[in-house]
Design a protein around this motif. Sequence first.
Motif, PDB file in Angstrom:
ATOM      1  N   GLY A 216      38.007  37.264  33.781  1.00 15.85           N
ATOM      2  CA  GLY A 216      39.093  36.501  34.377  1.00 15.85           C
ATOM      3  C   GLY A 216      40.099  37.329  35.154  1.00 15.85           C
ATOM      4  N   MET A 217      39.926  38.650  35.159  1.00 10.60           N
ATOM      5  CA  MET A 217      40.830  39.530  35.897  1.00 10.60           C
ATOM      6  C   MET A 217      40.180  39.957  37.208  1.00 10.60           C
ATOM      7  N   THR A 218      40.993  40.107  38.239  1.00 13.49           N
ATOM      8  CA  THR A 218      40.535  40.801  39.441  1.00 13.49           C
ATOM      9  C   THR A 218      40.938  42.260  39.300  1.00 13.49           C
ATOM     10  N   VAL A 219      39.948  43.131  39.303  1.00 16.51           N
ATOM     11  CA  VAL A 219      40.196  44.567  39.142  1.00 16.51           C
ATOM     12  C   VAL A 219      39.953  45.244  40.488  1.00 16.51           C
ATOM     13  N   ALA A 220      41.029  45.811  41.049  1.00 15.66           N
ATOM     14  CA  ALA A 220      40.933  46.531  42.323  1.00 15.66           C
ATOM     15  C   ALA A 220      40.700  48.006  42.034  1.00 15.66           C
ATOM     16  N   VAL A 221      39.568  48.510  42.467  1.00 12.76           N
ATOM     17  CA  VAL A 221      39.170  49.897  42.207  1.00 12.76           C
ATOM     18  C   VAL A 221      39.377  50.718  43.473  1.00 12.76           C
TER      19      VAL A 221
END
Length: 451
Positions: A216-221
């Motif tokens: 459910g999280m957007t993870v920006a790498v």
Amino acid sequence: GGGGGAGPWVARAWGQAYVCLLALVYISCFLFSKQAYAAGGEPFDCNWIPEGGGANATEHDLSRLRVASFNVEWLFDGVDDPHYSPWYPGKTTCPGMKHCGTKEGAQEHISKISEYVKLLNADILNLVEVEDCNILRELISRSDISEYWPLLKKGIDTATKQNVAMLTKVLPSEPLYRLEDKQAYPVEGSKCGYENSSGKRTTLSKNYVAHFRINGMTVAVHSLHLKAFPKDPYSCAKREGQAKIAQASIQASIAKGHEVIVFGDFNDFSYEYLDVQGSVPKSDVLKILRDADSDGGADLVNTMESLEKHERYTNWWDRNSNDVVDGTIEYSQIDHVLLTPKLATYVASVEVFHGYDPALVSDHFPIVVNFDFGAGHGGEAAAAGQGASRGLEGASLAGGAGEADEADEGKVGPPMMGVIVGTVFVIVFVTTAVVWRRGAKKQSVTFRAIV
């Protein structure tokens, strides 16, 4: 009469021969191009995501995740390498200290690195100092981790031609993109000792950004390979400028409510968590990256806080050029992993893998972060070192009908090109054969009438 009957027979024979011959050409074109593409492909054709759900899902429900960053030191194929490469003809120093300046040495290095890629078995693996997509495909093949998906967005370092890239078992929601901004340097308040009145600006030549949907999280790498030489005033100032470019993107991600991972080779020391030899940074690179909104507080957590001082080293600098590690005085921590506070709460363990001689493998050691998201997650098979696939079944490494990088949009892959070329040959020559046969029939009828 006998001569007249030979015309149609000859025409039919030549027509059939044409068809058989061209069918062979068609099949050969297709098979050859497909084989060549699978074995090599284009150098920069691997920045796309397979379409669809199910096996190609980009929404992930994970209980565990293993993330690593590894500077693999000049992972090139030894063919037409830049002058800086240790595989360039005439070079006498290289990883492994065998066959320097040769293609053979480069290939041995790829095989050696693939062994440690397999041993690390990260779910998301950031790779620094990579040549191109073909190198990524070789790593996947030689490490025998078929779950990996290769991603690389070509950088703009024209001197070294090095790139940052990713091997992942967890599909991102979109292809990688690059930060293309420029930044004037030295930045305001710089203590690097570099003066510049000519208005110089820097790019962030080696970087990428990827977005993942996890629990459910957007993870920006954000992957970074910043300017080398930690204590050189010019490099220090330029590196701070590069950090400012990344800082703006990190802040934009946080403002959107995204969680953030920043990893790679920062070529600089931590001001807060000193490394094994107590290296003190000359620049404010780590401060700039961690203070995303420039308010004086840290918005990102440095995972080095989880390690004891004697464990904090990711780089070997052979200061006396004797090709031997002369104790911890040659070790430092310049590779880092930074996290937003929420992500940091899920960290189960952090380690720097020191399981090899850096003179023989790479002058950097990989840093690994293991996440545990708890029993409430894990609809997909948990990887974390178990090699479980994450939505890659049935996907081809060589290319396919996925979401393409903008530069590759509309591009026809070699297998399809073989089909197109073969089809054109068949159409043209079969048409020629039919016309020839009709002409032969007319000539035959005219001959009979005269006789």
